[in-house]
Enzyme design. Structure first.
Site, PDB file in Angstrom:
ATOM      1  N   SER A  81       0.773  -1.380   0.123  1.00  0.00           N
ATOM      2  CA  SER A  81      -0.026  -0.211  -0.160  1.00  0.00           C
ATOM      3  C   SER A  81       0.772   1.363   0.154  1.00  0.00           C
ATOM      4  O   SER A  81       0.389   2.343  -0.180  1.00  0.00           O
ATOM      5  CB  SER A  81      -0.759  -0.117   1.231  1.00  0.00           C
ATOM      6  OG  SER A  81      -0.284   0.185   2.279  1.00  0.00           O
ATOM      7  N   LYS A 118       0.487   4.506   6.865  1.00  0.00           N
ATOM      8  CA  LYS A 118       0.071   5.397   5.784  1.00  0.00           C
ATOM      9  C   LYS A 118       0.484   6.668   5.862  1.00  0.00           C
ATOM     10  O   LYS A 118       1.480   6.962   7.042  1.00  0.00           O
ATOM     11  CB  LYS A 118      -1.328   5.113   5.887  1.00  0.00           C
ATOM     12  CG  LYS A 118      -2.398   4.237   5.805  1.00  0.00           C
ATOM     13  CD  LYS A 118      -2.308   3.829   4.229  1.00  0.00           C
ATOM     14  CE  LYS A 118      -2.949   2.388   3.894  1.00  0.00           C
ATOM     15  NZ  LYS A 118      -2.158   1.219   4.545  1.00  0.00           N
TER      16      LYS A 118
END
Lengths: 160, 437
Positions: A81, A118
């Site tokens: 990701s 993230k």
């Protein structure tokens, strides 16, 4: 690209043990200095002085990377990701819990009790943003169950 | 030994010392929760590796009625019904997290003494003119942010009183900090404090005290000091004086049970490994003596060194290493060897070391050592064990299988392997790091 990356690493993504660390049943904490002890000299941590320019020590990677040992943890990245930020599956992330998270920092966050890595966006649209178009961002709303666990300061990516 | 008792007038003229007791809330459970935050507010228990009894419980687990030391098979129903999270002791993790908390605390206060794996005393005399509650709240916030471990801080004029203040901080405040310096406040609280809950007062003493009509800390404080000295030894007398506000109790007189710590600050800063090696060897030997005197053995030894954080001109370094014993031991030779090995692994040249020490971990009674009879190394090194195994085998062969068996071996539930529910060693093994997606 993924094939190339995978072939440069063994199955468990294992890091090599530094040569000066004793094997066996000793658990060495992550703060151990990994420099080769060719010189024994302490580096002054106070104000710079003219003498400092003349002091040369073997470079200590651990000390350079771990600024705040008590608050620094190493975690393992999983998945893809964050490949846009240069973080790949199996990489080691240096996480500093003493840093105040800022917009644009890569953070370890808890979303609904699950760990995730993230990019933090708090200016404009508030969200935990992946760096891969195949992944969806996690919005940060008033009633979201989101918490920042620490700020990622370095990523260690193995090539061999 | 010191501890001269001053008269009341002298005390009034001197400024009283200020102690803070810092301790971690539900330490083992809190360590697990740093890496499993979904377990916050949930019942969590940690089992001893040796006999599978609960040695740590989160508040939620305590509320379900799980007692300290309860064996797993006795609480299976509660565990299943309420989804209690069960962990085997991960003292590699706990030792590392403890070192992080203690190093974090040292940032704030130079005069600090580590008492156990999750408790430390500060001397806050130097901060007398500050708002102590605010200062300690700041410390609490920092430790929580840096390490993830919640702590409680109790502030008072003696260690015994600081323990009381700490308990109040933990159970009755939202801030986690409680200052008990004001004499009127202290009086009010001691009047309601049962003697059983006083530091250093065990069950036997509580019973004896109650029979003398002493049921509260207040009554203990006001009791005839000579009678206390006679019936409860000099330690009892010191506890009474500490309640009066006179600091005189040595930490060694009130020992924690789960760990033994021996450490010392060096008078002169040490640069070479040899004097530090000698110091930790002595500490390990002393630790061994303490173990044997209380008929215990230890499963691990942690060695730590640190520089003086307050010498700004010095480079800073602190580290610790934990050595696990396959067979729990109290043997001085083994403890010293392990301590030296640990020190060699963490010693870095080029630093001015201020303090070193050892902590013996996971202490258990020497009678509870059954598993090790099956370790091949034990048989190889000790001919008596080999002879014992032979005798057991012969008896079983002659009189029928399992005439003689180890208690741990033959319960209805079967022999359970140790450490099968241990969480990953997140901070000491590269292969066991926390994974994030």
């Amino acid at each position: 690209m993924e094939q190339v990356l995978k072939s440069n690493r063994d199955e468990s993504g294992r890091m090599q043990r530094p040569p000066n660390v004793l094997p066996g049943i000793i658990e060495i904490l992550g703060r151990l200095c990994t420099s080769l002890p060719l010189y024994s000299c302490g580096v002054s941590a106070g104000f710079p002085s003219p003498a400092d320019d003349h002091m040369e020590c073997t470079l200590d990677l651990h000390k350079h990377v771990v600024q705040h040992p008590q608050a620094t943890f190493f975690v393992r990245a999983a998945g893809d990701s964050m490949i846009g930020a240069g973080i790949f599956d199996g990489d080691i992330l240096v996480v500093d819990r003493s840093l105040a998270p800022k917009h644009g920092n890569v953070v370890i966050a808890l979303a609904e009790g699950h760990f995730t890595v993230k990019t933090l966006h708090i200016n404009g649209v508030k969200q935990l943003k992946p760096e891969n178009p195949n992944h969806a961002p996690i919005p940060i709303l008033d009633n979201s169950d989101i918490e920042i666990w620490g700020v990622v300061s370095y990523v260690l990516h193995r090539l061999l | 030994m010191g501890g001269s008792i001053l008269c009341a007038a002298q005390i009034v003229m001197m400024e009283q010392p200020i102690y803070a007791l810092v301790d971690c809330n539900n330490f083992y459970a809190s360590c697990e929760r740093v890496f499993r935050p979904s377990l916050r507010d949930k019942p969590v228990i940690v089992l001893s590796n040796n006999d599978g009894c609960a040695i740590a419980r989160s508040n939620e687990a305590k509320a379900l009625g799980i007692a300290m030391g309860a064996p797993l098979h006795e609480i299976q129903d509660i565990v299943r019904q309420h989804n209690v999270a069960v962990f085997s002791s991960n003292y590699q993790l706990y030792g590392d997290m403890s070192a992080r908390v203690m190093e974090s605390l040292r940032h704030f206060c130079p005069d600090m003494e580590v008492y156990s794996i999750d408790e430390a005393f500060f001397r806050l005399d130097g901060f007398r003119d500050r708002d102590l509650t605010e200062f300690c709240s700041h410390i609490r916030q920092a430790v929580l942010q840096w390490t993830g471990i919640p702590i409680s801080i109790g502030i008072a004029h003696t260690k015994t009183l600081a323990k009381v203040a700490n308990h109040i901080a933990k159970k009755r405040t939202v801030t986690g900090v409680f200052e008990m310096l004001d004499p009127n406040l202290r009086t009010e609280l001691l009047k309601k404090w049962p003697v059983e809950e006083l530091w250093g007062v065990g069950r036997k003493w509580s019973v004896a005290l109650r029979m003398l009509g002493i049921g509260t800390a207040w009554q203990f404080k006001n009791a005839d000091i000579r009678m206390i000295r006679k019936r409860f030894s000099v330690v009892g007398e010191r506890i009474a004086r500490e309640l009066q506000g006179i600091s005189c109790l040595q930490l060694e007189e009130v020992k924690p049970k789960q760990q033994i710590i021996c450490s010392r600050s060096f008078g002169q800063l040490q640069k070479k490994i040899e004097p530090i090696e000698e110091a930790v060897s002595n500490f390990a030997a002393r630790g061994g003596e303490k173990l044997r005197s209380q008929k215990s053995v230890a499963q691990g030894i942690q060695v730590f060194v640190t520089t003086n954080r307050f010498r700004l001109q010095d480079a800073q370094y602190a580290n610790s290493a934990l050595i696990t014993f396959p067979i729990p031991t109290s043997d001085t030779a083994q403890l010293v060897k392990a301590a030296k090995k640990g020190l060699q692994a963490i010693f870095q040249a080029g630093y001015n070391y201020k303090k070193a020490g050892i902590m013996l971990m996971d202490i258990l009674p020497e009678t509870q050592q059954q598993g090790h009879l099956f370790l091949p190394s034990a048989l190889a090194s000790d001919p008596r064990r080999a002879a014992l195994m032979t005798a057991i085998d012969k008896t079983n062969a002659h009189m029928g299988k399992n005439t003689i068996f180890l208690a741990a071996q033959g319960t209805k539930l079967g022999w359970q392997p140790r450490s099968d529910q241990r969480s990953p060693r997140y901070t000491t093994q590269w292969t066991e790091l926390l994974r994030v997606h």
